[in-house]
Design a protein around this motif. Structure first.
Motif, PDB file in Angstrom:
ATOM      1  N   VAL A   1     -12.545   1.679   4.378  1.00 43.01           N
ATOM      2  CA  VAL A   1     -11.865   1.901   3.101  1.00 43.01           C
ATOM      3  C   VAL A   1     -12.044   3.352   2.735  1.00 43.01           C
ATOM      4  O   VAL A   1     -13.094   3.937   2.998  1.00 43.01           O
ATOM      5  N   ILE A   2     -10.998   3.919   2.153  1.00 49.01           N
ATOM      6  CA  ILE A   2     -11.121   5.308   1.673  1.00 49.01           C
ATOM      7  C   ILE A   2     -11.003   5.248   0.161  1.00 49.01           C
ATOM      8  O   ILE A   2      -9.991   4.775  -0.366  1.00 49.01           O
ATOM      9  N   VAL A   3     -12.061   5.697  -0.523  1.00 52.04           N
ATOM     10  CA  VAL A   3     -12.082   5.606  -1.980  1.00 52.04           C
ATOM     11  C   VAL A   3     -11.975   6.988  -2.601  1.00 52.04           C
ATOM     12  O   VAL A   3     -12.478   7.956  -2.037  1.00 52.04           O
ATOM     13  N   PRO A   4     -11.339   7.102  -3.763  1.00 47.53           N
ATOM     14  CA  PRO A   4     -11.214   8.398  -4.424  1.00 47.53           C
ATOM     15  C   PRO A   4     -12.441   8.707  -5.289  1.00 47.53           C
ATOM     16  O   PRO A   4     -12.427   8.533  -6.493  1.00 47.53           O
ATOM     17  N   ALA A   5     -13.508   9.181  -4.662  1.00 51.21           N
ATOM     18  CA  ALA A   5     -14.716   9.477  -5.442  1.00 51.21           C
ATOM     19  C   ALA A   5     -14.534  10.793  -6.201  1.00 51.21           C
ATOM     20  O   ALA A   5     -13.690  11.604  -5.822  1.00 51.21           O
TER      21      ALA A   5
ATOM     22  N   LEU B   1      -6.012   7.380  -5.088  1.00 53.30           N
ATOM     23  CA  LEU B   1      -5.574   6.382  -4.119  1.00 53.30           C
ATOM     24  C   LEU B   1      -6.732   5.733  -3.395  1.00 53.30           C
ATOM     25  O   LEU B   1      -7.615   6.418  -2.866  1.00 53.30           O
ATOM     26  N   LEU B   2      -6.684   4.407  -3.311  1.00 58.00           N
ATOM     27  CA  LEU B   2      -7.677   3.678  -2.535  1.00 58.00           C
ATOM     28  C   LEU B   2      -6.931   3.106  -1.349  1.00 58.00           C
ATOM     29  O   LEU B   2      -5.876   2.498  -1.533  1.00 58.00           O
ATOM     30  N   SER B   3      -7.413   3.289  -0.118  1.00 58.93           N
ATOM     31  CA  SER B   3      -6.709   2.623   0.974  1.00 58.93           C
ATOM     32  C   SER B   3      -7.663   1.766   1.781  1.00 58.93           C
ATOM     33  O   SER B   3      -8.788   2.166   2.073  1.00 58.93           O
ATOM     34  N   VAL B   4      -7.174   0.583   2.122  1.00 54.43           N
ATOM     35  CA  VAL B   4      -7.975  -0.391   2.858  1.00 54.43           C
ATOM     36  C   VAL B   4      -7.361  -0.491   4.253  1.00 54.43           C
ATOM     37  O   VAL B   4      -6.202  -0.844   4.385  1.00 54.43           O
TER      38      VAL B   4
ATOM     39  N   LYS C   1      -3.462  -0.888   3.292  1.00 48.65           N
ATOM     40  CA  LYS C   1      -2.973  -1.285   1.971  1.00 48.65           C
ATOM     41  C   LYS C   1      -3.426  -0.220   0.987  1.00 48.65           C
ATOM     42  O   LYS C   1      -4.610   0.108   0.941  1.00 48.65           O
ATOM     43  N   LYS C   2      -2.473   0.294   0.205  1.00 54.33           N
ATOM     44  CA  LYS C   2      -2.866   1.362  -0.723  1.00 54.33           C
ATOM     45  C   LYS C   2      -2.767   0.869  -2.162  1.00 54.33           C
ATOM     46  O   LYS C   2      -1.830   0.158  -2.511  1.00 54.33           O
ATOM     47  N   TYR C   3      -3.715   1.287  -2.963  1.00 52.71           N
ATOM     48  CA  TYR C   3      -3.696   0.948  -4.386  1.00 52.71           C
ATOM     49  C   TYR C   3      -3.968   2.228  -5.152  1.00 52.71           C
ATOM     50  O   TYR C   3      -4.718   3.083  -4.683  1.00 52.71           O
ATOM     51  N   PHE C   4      -3.435   2.308  -6.371  1.00 51.63           N
ATOM     52  CA  PHE C   4      -3.819   3.429  -7.215  1.00 51.63           C
ATOM     53  C   PHE C   4      -4.852   2.905  -8.200  1.00 51.63           C
ATOM     54  O   PHE C   4      -4.606   1.921  -8.894  1.00 51.63           O
ATOM     55  N   ILE C   5      -6.013   3.579  -8.271  1.00 49.23           N
ATOM     56  CA  ILE C   5      -7.093   3.100  -9.150  1.00 49.23           C
ATOM     57  C   ILE C   5      -7.185   4.023 -10.350  1.00 49.23           C
ATOM     58  O   ILE C   5      -7.074   5.237 -10.209  1.00 49.23           O
TER      59      ILE C   5
ATOM     60  N   GLU D   1      -8.203  -0.662 -13.530  1.00 48.16           N
ATOM     61  CA  GLU D   1      -6.809  -0.981 -13.226  1.00 48.16           C
ATOM     62  C   GLU D   1      -6.538  -0.551 -11.799  1.00 48.16           C
ATOM     63  O   GLU D   1      -6.894   0.560 -11.434  1.00 48.16           O
ATOM     64  N   ALA D   2      -5.934  -1.396 -11.025  1.00 49.86           N
ATOM     65  CA  ALA D   2      -5.567  -1.006  -9.667  1.00 49.86           C
ATOM     66  C   ALA D   2      -4.184  -1.566  -9.413  1.00 49.86           C
ATOM     67  O   ALA D   2      -3.976  -2.767  -9.573  1.00 49.86           O
ATOM     68  N   VAL D   3      -3.241  -0.696  -9.057  1.00 49.25           N
ATOM     69  CA  VAL D   3      -1.874  -1.183  -8.834  1.00 49.25           C
ATOM     70  C   VAL D   3      -1.408  -0.738  -7.463  1.00 49.25           C
ATOM     71  O   VAL D   3      -1.711   0.373  -7.039  1.00 49.25           O
ATOM     72  N   PRO D   4      -0.654  -1.615  -6.757  1.00 52.27           N
ATOM     73  CA  PRO D   4      -0.052  -1.173  -5.502  1.00 52.27           C
ATOM     74  C   PRO D   4       0.990  -0.111  -5.857  1.00 52.27           C
ATOM     75  O   PRO D   4       1.587  -0.139  -6.932  1.00 52.27           O
ATOM     76  N   LEU D   5       1.190   0.853  -4.934  1.00 58.98           N
ATOM     77  CA  LEU D   5       2.015   2.010  -5.272  1.00 58.98           C
ATOM     78  C   LEU D   5       3.442   1.678  -5.660  1.00 58.98           C
ATOM     79  O   LEU D   5       4.058   2.407  -6.435  1.00 58.98           O
TER      80      LEU D   5
END
Lengths: 70, 200
Positions: free
Chosen positions: B90-94, B116-119, B126-130, B149-153
Motif C-alpha cells: 500500500v502506498i499512503v500519503p504521509a 492518494l492512497l493506493s492498494v 485500487k486508488k482512493y483519495f483520503i 473520508e476516503a473516496v474512489p477517484l
C-alpha cells in the motif's frame, strides 16, 4: 533540551487536529459528484437533544444540530 | 541533562524494565491466573467467570520469517473499506511524503495528509483519495489505515475542485487573522491534492 519539532501551520494558528481533520473531510465531501455528495453530507450531520435538569427533573429538551436551522 | 543522568543511576539497579506491548503475552484465553486462584479460594465449587480479556481475539503473533503479504485494515468512521485484506503493497500519503508499505515494514505510526492512497494486489491497483488520518504498521505486518473520508477517484467532480481551488487561493491572499489564513491554507492544500490526484 528544547523540543524542536516543527509545529504544523494549523497548530500554530490555534487549531486542534480534530478541527483540521473535520475541515479537510468537509472540503473533500463538497467536491463529490452528485449522488455520493448528498449521501456523504447526510451521513455526517450531527444532531443531539439537550435538556437541562432542574430540581432533579429534566426540562423540555432542545434539539441542536451542527448546521443551525435558519 | 545532568539531572536525568543522576536519576538514571539511582533507578537503574532497582527498577525492572517495563515490557513493550509486543513482548507481553497476548494469549489470555486461560484467564488472569491471580484472579482465578483468588476465586478458587473463595468459591471452589463455582467456575470463575470469564474476564473481558478472554473474549478478545489474541493479537496475531509476529512471524519469525518475513510474511509474503501485508494484511490491511482500511477503516472509515462509518464503514470498513478493507478488513484484513491480504495485499502486496500500500502506498499512503504521509505528511513526510508518499510512503510505500511492504510486508515486513518496520513498525510505524504515520500521520496522513490529504492525498492518494493506493492498494496494490498483484496487478490490480485500487486508488482512493483520503482527507486525512493515520496509518499504523505493526510488527506482525498488519497495517491499520484510519481515515475520516476516503473516496474512489471516479466520485470526485473536477469542476468543483477547480472552483474550490480558486476560491481558497483568493481567500488566502485576502485573509487577515491567523485562523482565517490557516483555514484558507487548508483549503488550498486539500484542493491542490485533489487536483493532482485527478490529473496524476
Amino acid at each position: 533540551m528544547a523540543s524542536t519539532a516543527a509545529v504544523p501551520f494549523w497548530r500554530s494558528a490555534g487549531m486542534t487536529y480534530i478541527t483540521y481533520s473535520n475541515i479537510c473531510a468537509n472540503l473533500v465531501r463538497n467536491c463529490l459528484k452528485e449522488p455520493f455528495k448528498s449521501e456523504a453530507i447526510g451521513r455526517e450531520k450531527v444532531h443531539f437533544s439537550v435538556s437541562k435538569w432542574v430540581d432533579g427533573k429534566p426540562q423540555k429538551p432542545t434539539i441542536r444540530s451542527d448546521t443551525p436551522e435558519v | 541533562m545532568f539531572r536525568q543522568a543522576a536519576h538514571r543511576l539511582l533507578t537503574r539497579s532497582t527498577t525492572i524494565r517495563r515490557l513493550y506491548s509486543t513482548e507481553v503475552a497476548t494469549d489470555a484465553s486461560s484467564g488472569d491466573s491471580a484472579f482465578v486462584e483468588a476465586w478458587k479460594k473463595v468459591a471452589p465449587n463455582i467456575d470463575p467467570p470469564k474476564t473481558p480479556i478472554q473474549f478478545m481475539e489474541p493479537r496475531p503473533p509476529t512471524p519469525s520469517t518475513l510474511p509474503s503479504k501485508l494484511t490491511v485494515n482500511f477503516v472509515l468512521p462509518y464503514a470498513a473499506e478493507l478488513s484484513k485484506a491480504e495485499v502486496d503493497m500500500v502506498i499512503v500519503p504521509a505528511t513526510t511524503g508518499q510512503m510505500g508499505i511492504l510486508p515486513g515494514h518496520v513498525p510505524t505510526i504515520a500521520e496522513l495528509k490529504p492525498g492518494l492512497l493506493s492498494v496494490h494486489e498483484g496487478n490490480d491497483v485500487k486508488k482512493y483519495f483520503i482527507s486525512s488520518g493515520f496509518a499504523f504498521v505493526h510488527s506482525n505486518s498488519y497495517t491499520d489505515i484510519l481515515a475520516v473520508e476516503a473516496v474512489p477517484l471516479d466520485r470526485i467532480d473536477p469542476a468543483q475542485v477547480q472552483k474550490g481551488l480558486s476560491e481558497f487561493t483568493q481567500k488566502l491572499s485576502s485573509a487577515s487573522t491567523d485562523l482565517d489564513k490557516a483555514e484558507a491554507q487548508i483549503g488550498v492544500d486539500v484542493h491542490s491534492a485533489l487536483n493532482s490526484a485527478l490529473t496524476g
